[in-house]
Design a protein around this motif. Sequence first.
Motif, PDB file in Angstrom:
ATOM      1  N   ALA A   1      -6.454  -3.496   5.132  1.00 44.27           N
ATOM      2  CA  ALA A   1      -5.250  -3.554   5.967  1.00 44.27           C
ATOM      3  C   ALA A   1      -4.485  -4.855   5.734  1.00 44.27           C
ATOM      4  CB  ALA A   1      -5.634  -3.417   7.439  1.00 44.27           C
ATOM      5  N   GLU A   2      -5.211  -5.949   5.520  1.00 47.06           N
ATOM      6  CA  GLU A   2      -4.540  -7.216   5.222  1.00 47.06           C
ATOM      7  C   GLU A   2      -3.795  -7.130   3.894  1.00 47.06           C
ATOM      8  OE1 GLU A   2      -4.002  -9.534   7.137  1.00 47.06           O
ATOM      9  OE2 GLU A   2      -5.542  -9.476   8.693  1.00 47.06           O
ATOM     10  N   ARG A   3      -4.377  -6.450   2.924  1.00 50.40           N
ATOM     11  CA  ARG A   3      -3.679  -6.278   1.647  1.00 50.40           C
ATOM     12  C   ARG A   3      -2.373  -5.500   1.847  1.00 50.40           C
ATOM     13  NH1 ARG A   3      -8.041  -4.663  -3.088  1.00 50.40           N
ATOM     14  NH2 ARG A   3      -9.220  -6.624  -3.118  1.00 50.40           N
ATOM     15  N   LYS A   4      -2.430  -4.457   2.650  1.00 46.90           N
ATOM     16  CA  LYS A   4      -1.218  -3.665   2.875  1.00 46.90           C
ATOM     17  C   LYS A   4      -0.152  -4.488   3.599  1.00 46.90           C
ATOM     18  CE  LYS A   4      -3.526   0.836   2.826  1.00 46.90           C
ATOM     19  NZ  LYS A   4      -3.864   2.071   3.568  1.00 46.90           N
ATOM     20  N   ARG A   5      -0.582  -5.376   4.488  1.00 46.97           N
ATOM     21  CA  ARG A   5       0.390  -6.248   5.151  1.00 46.97           C
ATOM     22  C   ARG A   5       1.045  -7.198   4.147  1.00 46.97           C
ATOM     23  NH1 ARG A   5      -2.660  -5.401  10.005  1.00 46.97           N
ATOM     24  NH2 ARG A   5      -4.387  -6.747   9.386  1.00 46.97           N
ATOM     25  N   LEU A   6       0.276  -7.621   3.143  1.00 45.54           N
ATOM     26  CA  LEU A   6       0.864  -8.458   2.091  1.00 45.54           C
ATOM     27  C   LEU A   6       1.954  -7.700   1.337  1.00 45.54           C
ATOM     28  CD1 LEU A   6      -2.288 -10.206   0.555  1.00 45.54           C
ATOM     29  CD2 LEU A   6      -0.441 -11.332   1.806  1.00 45.54           C
ATOM     30  N   LEU A   7       1.722  -6.412   1.087  1.00 48.82           N
ATOM     31  CA  LEU A   7       2.737  -5.606   0.406  1.00 48.82           C
ATOM     32  C   LEU A   7       4.049  -5.623   1.187  1.00 48.82           C
ATOM     33  CD1 LEU A   7       0.743  -2.420  -0.718  1.00 48.82           C
ATOM     34  CD2 LEU A   7       1.373  -4.387  -2.112  1.00 48.82           C
ATOM     35  N   ARG A   8       3.950  -5.431   2.492  1.00 47.19           N
ATOM     36  CA  ARG A   8       5.160  -5.408   3.319  1.00 47.19           C
ATOM     37  C   ARG A   8       5.783  -6.798   3.421  1.00 47.19           C
ATOM     38  NH1 ARG A   8       1.640  -2.058   6.250  1.00 47.19           N
ATOM     39  NH2 ARG A   8       1.198  -3.717   7.761  1.00 47.19           N
ATOM     40  N   ARG A   9       4.945  -7.807   3.609  1.00 51.35           N
ATOM     41  CA  ARG A   9       5.458  -9.169   3.791  1.00 51.35           C
ATOM     42  C   ARG A   9       6.232  -9.649   2.573  1.00 51.35           C
ATOM     43  NH1 ARG A   9       1.674 -14.582   4.731  1.00 51.35           N
ATOM     44  NH2 ARG A   9       3.365 -16.122   4.516  1.00 51.35           N
ATOM     45  N   PHE A  10       5.706  -9.370   1.372  1.00 54.02           N
ATOM     46  CA  PHE A  10       6.340  -9.868   0.149  1.00 54.02           C
ATOM     47  C   PHE A  10       7.180  -8.795  -0.548  1.00 54.02           C
ATOM     48  CE2 PHE A  10       2.775 -12.779   0.789  1.00 54.02           C
ATOM     49  CZ  PHE A  10       3.389 -14.009   0.609  1.00 54.02           C
ATOM     50  N   ASN A  11       7.343  -7.638   0.105  1.00 51.17           N
ATOM     51  CA  ASN A  11       8.127  -6.537  -0.457  1.00 51.17           C
ATOM     52  C   ASN A  11       7.679  -6.232  -1.888  1.00 51.17           C
ATOM     53  OD1 ASN A  11      10.121  -4.510  -0.501  1.00 51.17           O
ATOM     54  ND2 ASN A  11      11.585  -5.900  -1.484  1.00 51.17           N
ATOM     55  N   LEU A  12       6.402  -5.917  -2.026  1.00 49.13           N
ATOM     56  CA  LEU A  12       5.824  -5.612  -3.333  1.00 49.13           C
ATOM     57  C   LEU A  12       5.776  -4.103  -3.538  1.00 49.13           C
ATOM     58  CD1 LEU A  12       2.887  -8.178  -3.274  1.00 49.13           C
ATOM     59  CD2 LEU A  12       5.148  -8.457  -4.315  1.00 49.13           C
ATOM     60  N   ARG A  13       6.004  -3.695  -4.764  1.00 46.11           N
ATOM     61  CA  ARG A  13       6.116  -2.275  -5.081  1.00 46.11           C
ATOM     62  C   ARG A  13       4.792  -1.537  -4.943  1.00 46.11           C
ATOM     63  NH1 ARG A  13       5.654   0.629  -9.970  1.00 46.11           N
ATOM     64  NH2 ARG A  13       5.359  -1.317 -11.136  1.00 46.11           N
ATOM     65  N   ARG A  14       3.697  -2.206  -5.286  1.00 44.62           N
ATOM     66  CA  ARG A  14       2.424  -1.493  -5.329  1.00 44.62           C
ATOM     67  C   ARG A  14       1.269  -2.481  -5.277  1.00 44.62           C
ATOM     68  NH1 ARG A  14       1.309  -0.077 -11.701  1.00 44.62           N
ATOM     69  NH2 ARG A  14       1.822  -2.148 -12.502  1.00 44.62           N
ATOM     70  N   MET A  15       0.081  -1.919  -5.159  1.00 45.57           N
ATOM     71  CA  MET A  15      -1.162  -2.670  -5.202  1.00 45.57           C
ATOM     72  C   MET A  15      -2.066  -1.980  -6.224  1.00 45.57           C
ATOM     73  SD  MET A  15      -3.609  -3.559  -1.941  1.00 45.57           S
ATOM     74  CE  MET A  15      -3.550  -1.881  -1.294  1.00 45.57           C
TER      75      MET A  15
END
Length: 530
Positions: free
Chosen positions: A132-146
Motif C-alpha cells: 500500500a505504501e508503494r501505491k501511495r508513492l505512485l500517486r504522490r509522484f504521479n508515476l505511470r507504473r510499478m
Amino acid sequence: MAEGKKRSQAANRNPAVRTRNWRPEDIPALVELQKRVYSSAYEEGMYGARVFELELAAFPEGQFLAELDGKIVGYTATLIVNLERDTYYTFVEITGNGTFTTHNPAGDTLYGADMAVDPEYRGMGVAPKLYAERKRLLRRFNLRRMIAGGRLPGYRSHAGKLTPEQYVERVVAGELQDPTLTPQLRVGYHVKEIYMDYSKDLESLNYATLIEYINPAYKPERHRISSAPVTNPVRKIRICAAQYFMRPIQSLDEFVRQVDFYVDTANEYHCHFLVFPELFTAQLFLILAPETDDREAMRRLAGFTESYIEIFKQRAKETGIFIIGGSHPIIAPDGIRNVAHLFTPDGAVFTQDKLHITPSERKYYNMIPGEGLRVFDTGMARIGIQICYDVEFPELARMQTFAGMETLFVPFSTEHRKAYLRVRFSAQARSIENWLYTVLAGNVGNLPQVKSFLINYGQSAILTPSDHPFPNEAVLSEAEPNTETVVISEVDLSDLQRQREYGSVRPLRDRRIDMYEIHSKIDIERIKVY
C-alpha cells in the motif's frame, strides 16, 4: 535480489502493524532482518549496512518499514527509474548493484527492488501494508507504473515437469499457489516476462518474473519532465592470449625478456587480461644441469616460484593488466601440484590448482591433483581458470557458471595436434553449453634438450557460443598454429547475458533437472579480486 517472501494465504490486515520511512538508526535492525529472510543468499558487503545507507540516501521517501509492537518486522526498498524500453535488465543493472545510483526522480516507473517480511510474522498483514505504501508513492509522484523482479520459490518442486512459463501460467490461473507470485497477483501486479539469472536465487532456480502494476491515477499531461532512460550497459573487455614460443635460453634474464614481449604487447593494445600457457616456465629447465631427470627438474623448477611470482606481480602492477601467469609447479607434501596464478593490478595473487592429472604428468613429474574450484570477480568480468586437461571435464565449467563465471581461461600445453584438438573441442563445447567465452593459450616451439618438452603443438584462440550475435564458426580470433604471436580480441559480456535469456537455444534454462542434476561436493569459491 528479487523481491518478496511468502506470506499466508489467509493474511489479513493487522491494525497493530504500522508503517513509516526508514531512519538511519533503523539500519542495524534492517540488516539483521534481511539476514533472517535471505539466510541462504546473505553476503556481507552486498547486503550489509552500507547498501541500506546508500538506498536511504538516494531516495529516502521510497524506503518503508513495518513495525509491530516496536519491532521491525518487514521492509520495502524502491527507486524511480526511466527505462529505455521493456527489455531484459538484471537486478544489478537496474539498481546500480543495489546502491540505487540509477534512481532518477524524473522517471515514470517505480521499481520495487526488495520486499522482506520476518518469517515469524508472515500472515499478519505486513506485506499488504508495505505494498500500500508503494501505491501511495505512485500517486504522490504521479508515476505511470510499478515494476519488480518477482521470485518464484515454488517452481523448484515443479521443475522438469513444467517449464517456468507453464508454471507461471498455472499460478496466474489459480491452479497453483506460489508463495511470492500469488500475493503479488492479489495486490494487482500482472506478469509481463519470465527471466533467468535476474538474480542468484537457489529457491527459484534463478528464475524471476517481471511484474507490473499500472497506476490508474496516472496523469500523463502532468508528467512533462524528460530525462535520459536507463540503458543496458555494454560490458566489453579486451583479452590477449599468448602463444608462447619455447626457445632455448641460458638465464633467467632471457626468460624475463621473452615474458616482457608478451606483456608489452598486451599493454600496447590496451588489454584488460593477458593469459600465458600451462607450464611455460618449463623453459627454465634449460638453465638447470643437463643431466637432471624429469622429476628432479620439475622440483627444481618449483624453486623458481618466488622469482616467478615477483616477476608477474610487478608487471601486473606496472601495466594495470590482470595477468593469468599460465601455470607453475608448486611443491606439496605428497608431490607437486600444477598451479595457475592470477596476478592483479593491485599486487594481489590468487591461485587455481589443476584438478585432473594426466598419466604422463604422473609418470614424468609425480604430479598430484589439486584442490578447490574458484570464480574470480575482477570488477570487469567474472572469470574462471581451468588448466588444460581440466577443460575436458564439463562438470567443472557448469559449476563455475552457476557461480557466475562469464569467461573461462584455459592455459594448455600439448605436444601434437590430436592432443591439442581434445582441448580445443572440449573448450568449444564448454562455451556452447554454458554461454561463455573460452580463451586458450598454448606453448609452441621445441626444447630439444628436455625429453618431456621435445615438441609442442599449439594454437591460441578465443572461442564463443554459437548463435546469431557471434561469429559463424564460433571463433572470435585464433592464431596461426606453431608461431610466436598473440591473439587479441574484445568480447562483449552483455551479449552473453542477453543470449542466455533470448538465444535460439537456452541450454542453461532448458536443463531437465527432473532427470539429472549436478551436485558439487565442495563449495565453489567466489572471490572478489578488486
